[in-house]
Write an enzyme that holds these catalytic residues in place. Structure first.
Site, short mmCIF file in Angstrom:
data_model
loop_
_atom_site.label_atom_id
_atom_site.label_comp_id
_atom_site.label_asym_id
_atom_site.label_seq_id
_atom_site.Cartn_x
_atom_site.Cartn_y
_atom_site.Cartn_z
CG ASP A 130 -1.59 1.26 1.53
OD1 ASP A 130 -2.29 1.75 0.63
OD2 ASP A 130 -1.41 1.80 2.63
CG ASP A 179 -1.68 7.99 1.00
OD1 ASP A 179 -0.74 8.79 1.11
OD2 ASP A 179 -2.57 8.11 0.15
NE ARG A 211 -2.91 13.94 -1.31
CZ ARG A 211 -2.01 14.11 -2.28
NH1 ARG A 211 -1.13 13.17 -2.54
NH2 ARG A 211 -2.01 15.20 -3.00
NE ARG A 250 -8.76 8.88 -6.72
CZ ARG A 250 -8.37 8.71 -5.47
NH1 ARG A 250 -8.18 7.49 -5.00
NH2 ARG A 250 -8.19 9.76 -4.69
NE ARG A 253 -8.28 13.22 -3.00
CZ ARG A 253 -7.71 12.14 -2.46
NH1 ARG A 253 -8.42 11.32 -1.72
NH2 ARG A 253 -6.45 11.89 -2.65
NE ARG A 311 -5.02 15.48 2.92
CZ ARG A 311 -5.60 14.53 2.21
NH1 ARG A 311 -5.97 13.42 2.79
NH2 ARG A 311 -5.82 14.69 0.92
CB SER A 342 -11.22 9.52 1.02
OG SER A 342 -10.14 8.62 0.85
CG ASP A 387 -2.01 2.24 6.53
OD1 ASP A 387 -2.26 1.93 5.34
OD2 ASP A 387 -2.34 3.32 7.03
CB THR A 444 -5.31 -18.27 4.06
OG1 THR A 444 -5.04 -17.95 2.70
CG2 THR A 444 -6.61 -17.61 4.49
#
Length: 262
Positions: A11, A13, A20, A136, A147, A154, A194, A221, A238
């Site tokens: 991942d 962020d 960001r 997107r 955004r 934030r 978001s 995360d 698994t």
């Protein structure tokens, strides 16, 4: 790419970068070291432009070799590969509107806009910044604070969301509407501000379709149920091939420990 090559997906962020924020040199170095034995993939709900904004330092000379990394924005429904000249080109993509239909997509837009007005009326103290909805191509991102919010703005949203579980409440509300209307869509918490809305099955497990014959690992995360890393984390757990981290520092430590053990 050999079918014997192993893949390590991350991942972005909160995992490779601050939310960001820019990737740090120690994270770049850890990924570069890992890339000697594992192909790297960045799978994020964000689109390609956000990956480049936050991780472009990692792709410069001395960083991660371009032929050792794939960019998988929008939960992996898009795949970008290196051109060999420091840039990346789109290799494949999927389309949400084609999958669920224009009418259902419009329904989701209307609901998000209606809930946005409710949130702004209930929590007037928040510094709303605009650009609340972003399509997107393969997913719809709804960011109630906007955004364009700064890190400080934030943080104000995150504190209130943690206190009142605002996103969780509206994720359940949209899920209920989808169930009532027969819209085959999934709603997941994206990052810290978001919600990501996408066709069922287009969560981050979609990224695994690019590597059907490979051994794949994952670190993120937001691996708790309802988070946008949960589906892929659960699928690979698994086989003991998924890891939950809390910060880029955790990721660096994870990579170091992983390389020692493997």
């Amino acid at each position: 790419m050999s079918s014997k090559e192993k893949i390590f997906l991350f991942d972005m962020d909160g995992t490779l970068t601050p939310v960001r924020g820019q990737i740090e040199q120690k994270t770049i170095y850890a990924l570069k070291t890992l890339s000697k034995d594992y192909r790297i993939g960045v799978v994020t709900g964000s689109d390609y432009d956000y990956i480049m904004q936050q991780m472009s330092e990692a792709f410069k000379p001395g960083g991660i070799p371009g032929d050792r990394i794939d960019l998988l924005p929008c939960n992996g429904t898009k795949k970008y590969v290196s051109t060999g000249t420091g840039d990346f080109k789109l290799q494949s993509s999927a389309n949400m509107i084609e999958e669920i239909g224009t009418q259902n997509h419009t329904l989701l837009l209307r609901r998000c806009l209606a809930y946005q007005l409710i949130i702004m009326s209930m929590y007037e103290e928040l510094p709303y910044t605009g650009t609340f909805l972003q399509y997107r191509g393969s997913l719809l991102n709804w960011c109630p604070i906007g955004r364009n919010a700064t890190a400080h703005e934030r943080e104000a949203w995150t504190a209130l969301d943690n206190k009142h579980n605002i996103r969780e409440y509206y994720a359940e509300a949209i899920t209920h509407i989808c169930s009532m209307k027969g819209v085959k869509a999934t709603i997941a918490l994206g990052g810290s501000t978001s919600l990501d809305i996408y066709p069922k099955g287009w969560d981050k497990t979609y990224a695994l379709r690019h590597y059907p014959e490979h051994t794949v690992f994952f670190a993120g995360d937001k691996c708790m149920k309802g988070g946008n890393d949960w589906h892929i984390y659960e699928k690979l757990s698994t086989m003991n091939r998924s890891f939950m981290v809390n910060s880029p520092n955790d990721t660096v430590q994870l990579i170091n420990n992983f390389l020692k053990d493997n």
